[in-house]
Design a protein around this motif. Sequence first.
Motif, PDB file in Angstrom:
ATOM      1  N   LEU A   1       0.779   4.327  -2.693  1.00  0.00           N
ATOM      2  CA  LEU A   1       0.598   5.732  -2.323  1.00  0.00           C
ATOM      3  C   LEU A   1       1.735   6.590  -2.860  1.00  0.00           C
ATOM      4  CD1 LEU A   1      -0.622   5.318   1.367  1.00  0.00           C
ATOM      5  CD2 LEU A   1      -1.992   6.010  -0.609  1.00  0.00           C
ATOM      6  N   SER A   2       2.960   6.056  -2.832  1.00  0.00           N
ATOM      7  CA  SER A   2       4.104   6.800  -3.349  1.00  0.00           C
ATOM      8  C   SER A   2       3.942   7.061  -4.838  1.00  0.00           C
ATOM      9  CB  SER A   2       5.395   6.020  -3.079  1.00  0.00           C
ATOM     10  OG  SER A   2       6.514   6.681  -3.637  1.00  0.00           O
ATOM     11  N   TRP A   3       3.501   6.064  -5.578  1.00  0.00           N
ATOM     12  CA  TRP A   3       3.241   6.255  -7.006  1.00  0.00           C
ATOM     13  C   TRP A   3       2.205   7.359  -7.225  1.00  0.00           C
ATOM     14  CZ3 TRP A   3       2.592   1.010 -10.012  1.00  0.00           C
ATOM     15  CH2 TRP A   3       3.843   0.438 -10.193  1.00  0.00           C
ATOM     16  N   THR A   4       1.109   7.260  -6.495  1.00  0.00           N
ATOM     17  CA  THR A   4       0.020   8.215  -6.704  1.00  0.00           C
ATOM     18  C   THR A   4       0.475   9.636  -6.407  1.00  0.00           C
ATOM     19  OG1 THR A   4      -1.522   6.471  -6.033  1.00  0.00           O
ATOM     20  CG2 THR A   4      -2.364   8.712  -6.115  1.00  0.00           C
ATOM     21  N   ARG A   5       1.260   9.813  -5.342  1.00  0.00           N
ATOM     22  CA  ARG A   5       1.761  11.165  -5.020  1.00  0.00           C
ATOM     23  C   ARG A   5       2.751  11.635  -6.079  1.00  0.00           C
ATOM     24  NH1 ARG A   5       2.182   8.878   0.416  1.00  0.00           N
ATOM     25  NH2 ARG A   5       0.430   9.635   1.689  1.00  0.00           N
ATOM     26  N   GLN A   6       3.586  10.732  -6.584  1.00  0.00           N
ATOM     27  CA  GLN A   6       4.597  11.128  -7.561  1.00  0.00           C
ATOM     28  C   GLN A   6       3.975  11.577  -8.878  1.00  0.00           C
ATOM     29  OE1 GLN A   6       7.492   8.068  -8.391  1.00  0.00           O
ATOM     30  NE2 GLN A   6       8.469   9.226 -10.014  1.00  0.00           N
TER      31      GLN A   6
ATOM     32  N   GLU B   1       0.827  -1.201   0.000  1.00  0.00           N
ATOM     33  CA  GLU B   1       0.000   0.000   0.000  1.00  0.00           C
ATOM     34  C   GLU B   1       0.862   1.252   0.000  1.00  0.00           C
ATOM     35  OE1 GLU B   1      -3.555   2.014   2.751  1.00  0.00           O
ATOM     36  OE2 GLU B   1      -2.589   0.124   3.325  1.00  0.00           O
ATOM     37  N   ASN B   2       1.977   1.243   0.725  1.00  0.00           N
ATOM     38  CA  ASN B   2       2.857   2.414   0.765  1.00  0.00           C
ATOM     39  C   ASN B   2       3.452   2.710  -0.604  1.00  0.00           C
ATOM     40  OD1 ASN B   2       2.384   2.741   3.484  1.00  0.00           O
ATOM     41  ND2 ASN B   2       4.206   1.602   4.119  1.00  0.00           N
ATOM     42  N   GLN B   3       3.844   1.660  -1.324  1.00  0.00           N
ATOM     43  CA  GLN B   3       4.393   1.876  -2.662  1.00  0.00           C
ATOM     44  C   GLN B   3       3.329   2.447  -3.594  1.00  0.00           C
ATOM     45  OE1 GLN B   3       5.690  -2.175  -3.096  1.00  0.00           O
ATOM     46  NE2 GLN B   3       7.832  -1.643  -2.861  1.00  0.00           N
TER      47      GLN B   3
ATOM     48  N   PRO C   1      -6.695  -7.219   2.615  1.00  0.00           N
ATOM     49  CA  PRO C   1      -6.502  -6.914   4.045  1.00  0.00           C
ATOM     50  C   PRO C   1      -5.566  -7.885   4.738  1.00  0.00           C
ATOM     51  CG  PRO C   1      -8.661  -7.893   3.665  1.00  0.00           C
ATOM     52  CD  PRO C   1      -8.066  -7.646   2.310  1.00  0.00           C
ATOM     53  N   THR C   2      -5.394  -9.096   4.208  1.00  0.00           N
ATOM     54  CA  THR C   2      -4.524 -10.081   4.857  1.00  0.00           C
ATOM     55  C   THR C   2      -3.050  -9.818   4.588  1.00  0.00           C
ATOM     56  OG1 THR C   2      -4.727 -11.587   2.960  1.00  0.00           O
ATOM     57  CG2 THR C   2      -6.321 -11.835   4.769  1.00  0.00           C
ATOM     58  N   THR C   3      -2.729  -9.276   3.411  1.00  0.00           N
ATOM     59  CA  THR C   3      -1.328  -9.033   3.047  1.00  0.00           C
ATOM     60  C   THR C   3      -0.975  -7.561   2.955  1.00  0.00           C
ATOM     61  OG1 THR C   3      -1.836  -9.131   0.661  1.00  0.00           O
ATOM     62  CG2 THR C   3      -1.268 -11.199   1.768  1.00  0.00           C
ATOM     63  N   GLY C   4      -1.981  -6.685   2.882  1.00  0.00           N
ATOM     64  CA  GLY C   4      -1.715  -5.261   2.724  1.00  0.00           C
ATOM     65  C   GLY C   4      -1.143  -4.899   1.376  1.00  0.00           C
ATOM     66  N   SER C   5      -1.385  -5.724   0.374  1.00  0.00           N
ATOM     67  CA  SER C   5      -0.834  -5.485  -0.958  1.00  0.00           C
ATOM     68  C   SER C   5      -1.960  -5.318  -1.967  1.00  0.00           C
ATOM     69  CB  SER C   5       0.085  -6.635  -1.378  1.00  0.00           C
ATOM     70  OG  SER C   5      -0.644  -7.844  -1.453  1.00  0.00           O
ATOM     71  N   VAL C   6      -1.609  -4.768  -3.107  1.00  0.00           N
ATOM     72  CA  VAL C   6      -2.560  -4.554  -4.185  1.00  0.00           C
ATOM     73  C   VAL C   6      -2.019  -5.230  -5.438  1.00  0.00           C
ATOM     74  CG1 VAL C   6      -1.507  -2.358  -4.845  1.00  0.00           C
ATOM     75  CG2 VAL C   6      -3.870  -2.813  -5.475  1.00  0.00           C
ATOM     76  N   SER C   7      -2.912  -5.804  -6.222  1.00  0.00           N
ATOM     77  CA  SER C   7      -2.518  -6.534  -7.428  1.00  0.00           C
ATOM     78  C   SER C   7      -2.400  -5.576  -8.607  1.00  0.00           C
ATOM     79  CB  SER C   7      -3.543  -7.623  -7.742  1.00  0.00           C
ATOM     80  OG  SER C   7      -3.195  -8.310  -8.922  1.00  0.00           O
ATOM     81  N   VAL C   8      -1.337  -5.748  -9.381  1.00  0.00           N
ATOM     82  CA  VAL C   8      -1.073  -4.909 -10.562  1.00  0.00           C
ATOM     83  C   VAL C   8      -0.932  -5.826 -11.774  1.00  0.00           C
ATOM     84  CG1 VAL C   8       0.431  -3.164 -11.589  1.00  0.00           C
ATOM     85  CG2 VAL C   8       0.128  -3.254  -9.105  1.00  0.00           C
ATOM     86  N   ARG C   9      -1.513  -5.409 -12.887  1.00  0.00           N
ATOM     87  CA  ARG C   9      -1.430  -6.196 -14.115  1.00  0.00           C
ATOM     88  C   ARG C   9      -0.686  -5.414 -15.191  1.00  0.00           C
ATOM     89  NH1 ARG C   9      -6.923  -7.739 -16.866  1.00  0.00           N
ATOM     90  NH2 ARG C   9      -6.670  -5.707 -17.859  1.00  0.00           N
ATOM     91  N   ALA C  10       0.363  -6.015 -15.723  1.00  0.00           N
ATOM     92  CA  ALA C  10       1.130  -5.423 -16.820  1.00  0.00           C
ATOM     93  C   ALA C  10       0.915  -6.254 -18.081  1.00  0.00           C
ATOM     94  CB  ALA C  10       2.611  -5.366 -16.475  1.00  0.00           C
ATOM     95  N   VAL C  11       1.139  -5.635 -19.228  1.00  0.00           N
ATOM     96  CA  VAL C  11       0.961  -6.298 -20.515  1.00  0.00           C
ATOM     97  C   VAL C  11       2.282  -6.269 -21.268  1.00  0.00           C
ATOM     98  CG1 VAL C  11      -0.294  -6.291 -22.694  1.00  0.00           C
ATOM     99  CG2 VAL C  11      -1.454  -5.632 -20.603  1.00  0.00           C
TER     100      VAL C  11
END
Length: 371
Positions: free
Chosen positions: A217-222, A213-215, A261-271
């Motif tokens: 948020l860092s992307w979104t702020r950047q 989640e912190n990463q 909520p169990t890992t505090g991570s978000v899934s990202v999909r690249a192509v």
Amino acid sequence: MKKRTVKTTCLVACLIGMIGCNTAPNVAPEATYATLRINKTDRELADSYPATIRGRQDIDIYPQVGGFISEVCVMEGQKVTKGQPLFIIDQVPYKAALQTAEANVEAAKAGVATAQLTYDSKKTLFERNVISQFDLSTAENNLLTAKAQLAQAEAQETYAKNDLSYTVVKSPANGVVGTLPYRVGALVSASIPKPLTTISDNSEMYVYFSMTENQLLSWTRQYGSMDEVLRTMPDLKLLLSDGSTYAPAGRIESVSGVIDPTTGSVSVRAVFPNEGRLLHSGGSGNIQIGYLRENCLVIPQIATIDVQDKVFVYKVVNGTTERTMIEVIPVNNGKEYIVEAGLNEGDVIVSEGVGLIRPGVAIQTKPSTQQ
């Protein structure tokens, strides 16, 4: 007498020599080591994320009717197009069922025609007051029953046609054929435990990875917003399982809107494009996302020593070595460290041969071969 004089002279000479040896100073020459003055610079870094590779579409193929496989039309790894036959299931019972349904339709049509003639005749007789209303209503009901039977027969015919068409299992999309666990003669049905095969659309590959989640948020702020992240994010690199770098660059296509909520991570999909079909669905690798680190202290890894999971350098202070613990992060080239703490700009460190140095030793310096 002469021999005794000679012996005495030699003894005196040896004593003088021993005295001279004991009084001479034992001064070891100073060793010469290459040193490096630390200055701030910029470095390209990359964050790495474990990733899984999936085809754009992975479609499990199951039969819609049961029977014995009479023909396998494709091979494993073959490229297929949408609508191309993959398997043929024994068609004999389904052709017979269709013929029966077609015959029932014809019989029902004849029944409707007969009922229609009877109703028309009864209607004429009723108009002439030859028969009663009951007889006319009975004829009308018989006509309605015949039409219902025709509709039922036509539905059965449509069902039989569909079943016959389902005996030819076709590819629902363009892609590549997976494994073929069932061969000619195997009895299959819609409830088989494994699919007949899997069709993978590998023209483009989805690469999934997770970030904290912190990463995010860092992307979104950047970049200002998540839409800007997707639009202007630099291209991604994919490291394959053998350590090689996949040549075509990829891009981030979507970021999940839900944080686990169990890992505090978000899934990202690249192509990633896959024209050469080097990537396969089910593979793994690592995604690298590059970024610029400005005004950082960079030292060669060869100038450090590791002691119990801690990193040290030998700093030169007034011509004497001083062992200093530092905090570092590795640069992706595998040859340098970025110093987070322990050194300042302008410090001088020993850059070569640090494994032979001890703290508090006076050394002579020479220019370093390290850049």
